[in-house]
Write a protein that holds these residues in place. Structure first.
Motif, PDB file in Angstrom:
ATOM      1  N   UNK A 135       6.973   1.174  11.902  1.00  0.00           N
ATOM      2  CA  UNK A 135       7.011  -0.285  11.805  1.00  0.00           C
ATOM      3  C   UNK A 135       8.353  -0.739  11.234  1.00  0.00           C
ATOM      4  N   UNK A 136       8.669  -1.990  11.486  1.00  0.00           N
ATOM      5  CA  UNK A 136       9.911  -2.589  10.997  1.00  0.00           C
ATOM      6  C   UNK A 136       9.650  -3.419   9.754  1.00  0.00           C
ATOM      7  N   UNK A 137      10.650  -3.451   8.846  1.00  0.00           N
ATOM      8  CA  UNK A 137      10.622  -4.371   7.726  1.00  0.00           C
ATOM      9  C   UNK A 137      11.918  -5.174   7.730  1.00  0.00           C
ATOM     10  N   UNK A 138      11.837  -6.397   7.236  1.00  0.00           N
ATOM     11  CA  UNK A 138      13.019  -7.246   7.140  1.00  0.00           C
ATOM     12  C   UNK A 138      13.609  -7.109   5.744  1.00  0.00           C
ATOM     13  N   UNK A 139      14.909  -6.926   5.671  1.00  0.00           N
ATOM     14  CA  UNK A 139      15.570  -6.669   4.404  1.00  0.00           C
ATOM     15  C   UNK A 139      16.274  -7.916   3.879  1.00  0.00           C
ATOM     16  N   UNK A 140      16.346  -8.043   2.547  1.00  0.00           N
ATOM     17  CA  UNK A 140      17.142  -9.136   1.974  1.00  0.00           C
ATOM     18  C   UNK A 140      18.637  -8.874   2.182  1.00  0.00           C
ATOM     19  N   UNK A 141      19.428  -9.896   1.943  1.00  0.00           N
ATOM     20  CA  UNK A 141      20.868  -9.832   2.223  1.00  0.00           C
ATOM     21  C   UNK A 141      21.623  -9.168   1.065  1.00  0.00           C
ATOM     22  N   UNK A 142      21.271  -7.910   0.818  1.00  0.00           N
ATOM     23  CA  UNK A 142      21.931  -7.137  -0.239  1.00  0.00           C
ATOM     24  C   UNK A 142      21.544  -5.676  -0.091  1.00  0.00           C
ATOM     25  N   UNK A 143      22.145  -4.824  -0.882  1.00  0.00           N
ATOM     26  CA  UNK A 143      21.780  -3.410  -0.873  1.00  0.00           C
ATOM     27  C   UNK A 143      20.481  -3.230  -1.650  1.00  0.00           C
ATOM     28  N   UNK A 144      19.520  -2.523  -1.042  1.00  0.00           N
ATOM     29  CA  UNK A 144      18.201  -2.385  -1.667  1.00  0.00           C
ATOM     30  C   UNK A 144      17.717  -0.935  -1.597  1.00  0.00           C
ATOM     31  N   UNK A 145      16.793  -0.624  -2.510  1.00  0.00           N
ATOM     32  CA  UNK A 145      16.109   0.664  -2.513  1.00  0.00           C
ATOM     33  C   UNK A 145      14.738   0.472  -1.887  1.00  0.00           C
ATOM     34  N   UNK A 158      12.224   7.666   0.168  1.00  0.00           N
ATOM     35  CA  UNK A 158      13.106   6.755  -0.571  1.00  0.00           C
ATOM     36  C   UNK A 158      14.466   6.723   0.106  1.00  0.00           C
ATOM     37  N   UNK A 159      15.024   5.529   0.255  1.00  0.00           N
ATOM     38  CA  UNK A 159      16.336   5.391   0.877  1.00  0.00           C
ATOM     39  C   UNK A 159      16.988   4.100   0.411  1.00  0.00           C
ATOM     40  N   UNK A 184       7.556  -0.533  -1.376  1.00  0.00           N
ATOM     41  CA  UNK A 184       8.273  -1.024  -2.553  1.00  0.00           C
ATOM     42  C   UNK A 184       9.734  -1.290  -2.185  1.00  0.00           C
ATOM     43  N   UNK A 185      10.274  -2.384  -2.672  1.00  0.00           N
ATOM     44  CA  UNK A 185      11.703  -2.684  -2.523  1.00  0.00           C
ATOM     45  C   UNK A 185      12.258  -3.032  -3.896  1.00  0.00           C
ATOM     46  N   UNK A 186      13.287  -2.273  -4.292  1.00  0.00           N
ATOM     47  CA  UNK A 186      13.908  -2.464  -5.614  1.00  0.00           C
ATOM     48  C   UNK A 186      12.860  -2.471  -6.724  1.00  0.00           C
ATOM     49  N   UNK A 187      11.985  -1.465  -6.672  1.00  0.00           N
ATOM     50  CA  UNK A 187      10.956  -1.258  -7.703  1.00  0.00           C
ATOM     51  C   UNK A 187       9.950  -2.404  -7.793  1.00  0.00           C
ATOM     52  N   UNK A 188       9.841  -3.211  -6.735  1.00  0.00           N
ATOM     53  CA  UNK A 188       8.847  -4.287  -6.674  1.00  0.00           C
ATOM     54  C   UNK A 188       7.887  -4.022  -5.519  1.00  0.00           C
ATOM     55  N   UNK A 189       6.596  -4.033  -5.826  1.00  0.00           N
ATOM     56  CA  UNK A 189       5.591  -3.818  -4.783  1.00  0.00           C
ATOM     57  C   UNK A 189       5.598  -4.992  -3.807  1.00  0.00           C
ATOM     58  N   UNK A 190       5.826  -4.693  -2.526  1.00  0.00           N
ATOM     59  CA  UNK A 190       5.851  -5.716  -1.484  1.00  0.00           C
ATOM     60  C   UNK A 190       4.503  -5.845  -0.773  1.00  0.00           C
ATOM     61  N   UNK A 191       3.863  -4.700  -0.517  1.00  0.00           N
ATOM     62  CA  UNK A 191       2.592  -4.736   0.228  1.00  0.00           C
ATOM     63  C   UNK A 191       1.859  -3.415   0.092  1.00  0.00           C
ATOM     64  N   UNK A 192       0.551  -3.523  -0.053  1.00  0.00           N
ATOM     65  CA  UNK A 192      -0.333  -2.370   0.085  1.00  0.00           C
ATOM     66  C   UNK A 192      -0.933  -2.438   1.487  1.00  0.00           C
TER      67      UNK A 192
END
Length: 345
Positions: A135-145, A158-159, A184-192
């Motif tokens: 599946x695809x995810x949309x990323x914010x306009x910055x470097x993220x984990x 992890x990437x 998780x993105x930048x140590x924040x849970x986005x979705x289960x």
């Protein structure tokens, strides 16, 4: 091989909209991997009303020992389906879309281990996403984990990605089993989310997981689990129309409730077809019920053309129809659900 079938677990799917919570409209469909495991471990599932009983086939010369009989068995997954098109009308939960489902499992409720939902009843907090294994995810306009974790906080992938260069990032988890995962993105849970490449039935409302390791650890010979749905509470509204051919003059109207609930009104209102109705509405929302043991009573005091003497009539009011559920668009009850019924006198 001659087998005896031993009942080792029951799961009751209840909805208190129905008498004693018993609803026969539920079904459970095993996922393909679960069907394979059930065949290998001689597990049968039988439905009676709203109860799903699970049996283990064992050699006629042996007794059931859950550790031995289910050695190596981890998780069993099922689609929970409901064939009633009005299910989300009379049930106090939001409807689902193709990207989300309710998720139920044993050991999810710490205060009541017999519950397969997080609270006393199924709520929005039991909703999870539903994703394929790619599946695809949309990323914010910055470097993220970006991390994918199990529900137990174990990191699987992890990437680090530069969101200024990559807006949509493809995640592939083909090597992992069906199950519940977290983004998780930048140590924040986005979705289960529950992940599987298997398509679900059109009337699937949720996923049921039997955590077999937990069941084995907590096993007793009378293990009964439940999934509990709560009936939706709505305002009950009765639109009373006095037909002109009755040739009566209404002096007074009131409604006596089932359990002393109060009705506001009557308020004169023009309804569909240009008719004038006297509208009564409960002061507070009441739970919908499939069948009423007793009905609210409309009392009408009236006179007619033949006599000025006061007469009285009593009319049993109908059960609010779950098919007629709507939301108020204005007024003090704006946003609340109601069910309206026209009553002819």
């Amino acid at each position: 091989m001659n087998l005896n079938y031993h009942k080792w677990m029951q799961l009751k799917v209840m909805n208190n909209y129905f008498t004693e919570g018993v609803c026969a409209d539920f079904g459970m469909i095993p996922f393909k991997s679960t069907s394979h495991d059930m065949k290998n471990y001689e597990i049968l599932m039988k439905k009676e009303a709203s109860t799903f009983s699970f049996y283990a086939g064992i050699n006629i010369q042996e007794s059931f020992a859950i550790n031995t009989n289910f050695n190596g068995l981890t998780d069993l997954y099922f689609q929970l389906v409901n064939k009633d098109e009005l299910f989300f009308n009379y049930t106090a939960i939001p409807s689902v879309n193709e990207q989300q489902l309710y998720y139920f499992e044993n050991a999810v409720n710490t205060s009541n281990p017999q519950f397969f939902q997080k609270s006393a009843f199924v709520t929005q907090q039991d909703l999870v996403g539903y994703k394929p294994k790619t599946f695809n995810i949309q990323l914010p306009d910055k470097e993220v984990l970006v991390e994918i974790k199990t529900n137990n906080n174990e990191v699987l992938t992890t990437t680090t990605i530069d969101g200024t260069k990559v807006k949509n990032y493809l995640i592939s988890l083909k090597q992992y089993d069906d199950g519940i995962y977290q983004l998780w993105i930048d140590d924040q849970l986005q979705q289960t989310f529950f992940m599987s490449d298997e398509a679900v039935a059109q009337n699937c409302i949720g996923i049921v997981r039997l955590n077999m390791q937990e069941i084995i650890a907590q096993y007793s010979s009378h293990t009964v689990y439940t999934i509990n749905f709560n009936a939706r509470s709505v305002f009950w509204e009765y639109q009373v129309v006095v037909q002109k051919n009755r040739k009566i003059k209404v002096i007074e109207m009131n409604i006596s409730g089932l359990t002393d609930e109060k009705y506001q009104g009557p308020v004169e209102q023009e309804i569909i077809g240009g008719q004038t109705a006297q509208v009564f509405t409960t002061a507070n929302p009441l739970p919908l019920q499939n069948k009423l043991e007793e009905s609210p009573q409309l009392q009408v005091t009236y006179s007619n053309d033949f006599s000025n003497r006061k007469n009285q009539m009593e009319i049993k009011l109908p059960n609010p129809n779950a098919e007629q559920i709507k939301k108020y668009n204005q007024g003090e009850n704006e946003g609340s659900f109601f069910s309206s019924t026209i009553v002819y006198v």
